[in-house]
Scaffold this motif. Structure first.
Motif, PDB file in Angstrom:
ATOM      1  N   GLN A 191      -4.405 -29.477 -28.107  1.00 28.76           N
ATOM      2  CA  GLN A 191      -3.478 -28.357 -28.200  1.00 28.76           C
ATOM      3  C   GLN A 191      -4.086 -27.043 -27.729  1.00 28.76           C
ATOM      4  N   ILE A 192      -5.388 -26.890 -27.935  1.00 29.34           N
ATOM      5  CA  ILE A 192      -6.008 -25.619 -27.567  1.00 29.34           C
ATOM      6  C   ILE A 192      -6.523 -25.616 -26.123  1.00 29.34           C
ATOM      7  N   ALA A 193      -6.689 -26.805 -25.528  1.00 27.92           N
ATOM      8  CA  ALA A 193      -7.310 -26.894 -24.194  1.00 27.92           C
ATOM      9  C   ALA A 193      -6.553 -26.089 -23.139  1.00 27.92           C
ATOM     10  N   GLY A 194      -5.252 -26.307 -23.031  1.00 29.88           N
ATOM     11  CA  GLY A 194      -4.469 -25.616 -22.004  1.00 29.88           C
ATOM     12  C   GLY A 194      -4.507 -24.103 -22.152  1.00 29.88           C
ATOM     13  N   PRO A 195      -4.114 -23.570 -23.330  1.00 34.59           N
ATOM     14  CA  PRO A 195      -4.148 -22.113 -23.508  1.00 34.59           C
ATOM     15  C   PRO A 195      -5.537 -21.512 -23.330  1.00 34.59           C
ATOM     16  N   TYR A 196      -6.562 -22.237 -23.756  1.00 33.40           N
ATOM     17  CA  TYR A 196      -7.925 -21.707 -23.648  1.00 33.40           C
ATOM     18  C   TYR A 196      -8.348 -21.566 -22.184  1.00 33.40           C
ATOM     19  N   VAL A 197      -8.095 -22.607 -21.390  1.00 35.18           N
ATOM     20  CA  VAL A 197      -8.475 -22.567 -19.975  1.00 35.18           C
ATOM     21  C   VAL A 197      -7.660 -21.501 -19.234  1.00 35.18           C
ATOM     22  N   ARG A 198      -6.371 -21.403 -19.556  1.00 28.32           N
ATOM     23  CA  ARG A 198      -5.526 -20.390 -18.909  1.00 28.32           C
ATOM     24  C   ARG A 198      -5.977 -18.971 -19.262  1.00 28.32           C
ATOM     25  N   SER A 199      -6.666 -18.837 -20.397  1.00 33.85           N
ATOM     26  CA  SER A 199      -7.133 -17.516 -20.835  1.00 33.85           C
ATOM     27  C   SER A 199      -8.522 -17.183 -20.314  1.00 33.85           C
ATOM     28  N   GLY A 200      -9.080 -18.041 -19.452  1.00 36.00           N
ATOM     29  CA  GLY A 200     -10.362 -17.745 -18.838  1.00 36.00           C
ATOM     30  C   GLY A 200     -11.525 -18.589 -19.320  1.00 36.00           C
ATOM     31  N   GLY A 201     -11.276 -19.482 -20.277  1.00 38.86           N
ATOM     32  CA  GLY A 201     -12.339 -20.354 -20.758  1.00 38.86           C
ATOM     33  C   GLY A 201     -12.522 -21.556 -19.847  1.00 38.86           C
ATOM     34  N   THR A 223     -15.061 -14.246 -26.207  1.00 39.71           N
ATOM     35  CA  THR A 223     -14.332 -13.349 -25.303  1.00 39.71           C
ATOM     36  C   THR A 223     -12.860 -13.732 -25.232  1.00 39.71           C
ATOM     37  N   VAL A 224     -12.599 -15.030 -25.097  1.00 34.48           N
ATOM     38  CA  VAL A 224     -11.211 -15.502 -25.045  1.00 34.48           C
ATOM     39  C   VAL A 224     -10.516 -15.236 -26.372  1.00 34.48           C
ATOM     40  N   ALA A 225     -11.208 -15.495 -27.486  1.00 38.50           N
ATOM     41  CA  ALA A 225     -10.609 -15.265 -28.799  1.00 38.50           C
ATOM     42  C   ALA A 225     -10.261 -13.791 -28.990  1.00 38.50           C
ATOM     43  N   ASP A 226     -11.168 -12.888 -28.586  1.00 37.80           N
ATOM     44  CA  ASP A 226     -10.900 -11.452 -28.708  1.00 37.80           C
ATOM     45  C   ASP A 226      -9.689 -11.045 -27.875  1.00 37.80           C
ATOM     46  N   ASP A 269      -6.083  -9.545 -29.176  1.00 39.73           N
ATOM     47  CA  ASP A 269      -5.655  -8.223 -28.740  1.00 39.73           C
ATOM     48  C   ASP A 269      -4.214  -8.211 -28.236  1.00 39.73           C
ATOM     49  N   THR A 270      -3.718  -9.354 -27.803  1.00 39.19           N
ATOM     50  CA  THR A 270      -2.360  -9.409 -27.253  1.00 39.19           C
ATOM     51  C   THR A 270      -1.321  -9.835 -28.290  1.00 39.19           C
ATOM     52  N   ARG A 271      -1.758 -10.022 -29.553  1.00 34.88           N
ATOM     53  CA  ARG A 271      -0.838 -10.505 -30.578  1.00 34.88           C
ATOM     54  C   ARG A 271      -0.898  -9.638 -31.830  1.00 34.88           C
ATOM     55  N   GLU A 272       0.286  -9.436 -32.394  1.00 30.11           N
ATOM     56  CA  GLU A 272       0.358  -8.700 -33.654  1.00 30.11           C
ATOM     57  C   GLU A 272      -0.041  -9.646 -34.782  1.00 30.11           C
ATOM     58  N   MET A 273      -1.018  -9.244 -35.573  1.00 29.03           N
ATOM     59  CA  MET A 273      -1.402 -10.057 -36.720  1.00 29.03           C
ATOM     60  C   MET A 273      -2.078  -9.182 -37.758  1.00 29.03           C
ATOM     61  N   GLU A 300      -4.768  -8.030 -40.739  1.00 29.92           N
ATOM     62  CA  GLU A 300      -6.220  -8.035 -40.798  1.00 29.92           C
ATOM     63  C   GLU A 300      -6.722  -9.319 -41.452  1.00 29.92           C
ATOM     64  N   THR A 301      -5.962  -9.822 -42.423  1.00 31.24           N
ATOM     65  CA  THR A 301      -6.342 -11.070 -43.093  1.00 31.24           C
ATOM     66  C   THR A 301      -6.376 -12.223 -42.089  1.00 31.24           C
ATOM     67  N   ALA A 302      -5.343 -12.285 -41.239  1.00 31.77           N
ATOM     68  CA  ALA A 302      -5.285 -13.349 -40.229  1.00 31.77           C
ATOM     69  C   ALA A 302      -6.442 -13.231 -39.262  1.00 31.77           C
ATOM     70  N   ARG A 303      -6.804 -11.986 -38.865  1.00 30.12           N
ATOM     71  CA  ARG A 303      -7.936 -11.772 -37.977  1.00 30.12           C
ATOM     72  C   ARG A 303      -9.223 -12.268 -38.634  1.00 30.12           C
TER      73      ARG A 303
END
Length: 202
Positions: A148-158, A186-189, A193-197, A199-202
């Motif tokens: 599930q994380i592979a596609g979004p991670y690679v698209r985000s530069g990983g 870097t990808v996680a940051d 940064d592009t999502r509202e969440m 502080e607890t979730a962060r």
């Protein structure tokens, strides 16, 4: 010699029993795999006309048809077994088309099932993840998370191999653990940064 006397020492018998258990488990695994492939092929082509789009977007009629088949007293299977079979068939055929010279990994159909939806539109990633699952004996609970994380991670530069760690990973991929972890952070940051969440979730 009396029939009641074992021809084996205890150590020999232990080795024979261990070999038999491994052999039987492998035969069961292969039987389940081939069952899933045959049932999946039959349902995919017979019920869904060999059309991935029709299968993915079948909606209520798809669920009803699968349930009717699964609950027939001559079948008596859980709906999930039929979905697993279809997804296994689709994932394996993607693997075969993308890597025709490589033997198909014979791990659990449930692992193929977990990879099916997240990776069906990224054949290269599906092949890499499947080979990693086989090579590292990845437990089923981690397969879906990685898929599930592979596609979004690679698209985000990983890079995909950042996620596919294990005993062989250090030798197969050139980047150091530091470089991989730095890329992950870097990808996680960037993602946060592009999502509202909160502080607890962060």
């Amino acid at each position: 010699m009396s029939a009641a006397v074992s021809p084996w020492t205890r150590a020999q018998e232990d080795r024979i029993v261990a070999r038999a258990v491994r052999f039987i488990r492998r035969r069961i695994q292969m039987a389940v795999y081939y069952f899933a492939m045959e049932v999946g092929e039959h349902l995919f082509n017979g019920l869904f006309k060999g059309d991935r789009n029709l299968y993915r977007h079948g909606g209520a009629w798809k669920k009803k048809a699968i349930s009717r088949i699964a609950r027939d007293p001559r079948v008596k299977l859980a709906d999930d077994v039929l979905y697993m079979s279809i997804n296994t068939y689709m994932s394996v055929t993607i693997f075969q088309k993308r890597a025709p010279r490589m033997p198909v990994p014979l791990f659990s159909p449930w692992k193929w099932h977990r990879m099916s939806t997240p990776l069906e539109h990224d054949p290269e990633a599906l092949v890499e993840v499947a080979l990693w699952v086989e090579r590292e004996s990845v437990p089923e609970r981690l397969v879906r998370a990685a898929a599930q994380i592979a596609g979004p991670y690679v698209r985000s530069g990983g890079k995909l191999h950042d996620l596919l760690v294990g005993r062989e990973g250090e030798r197969r991929f050139p980047d150091s653990p530091y470089k991989r972890i730095k890329r992950l952070l870097t990808v996680a940051d960037a993602w946060m940064d592009t999502r509202e969440m909160s502080e607890t979730a962060r």
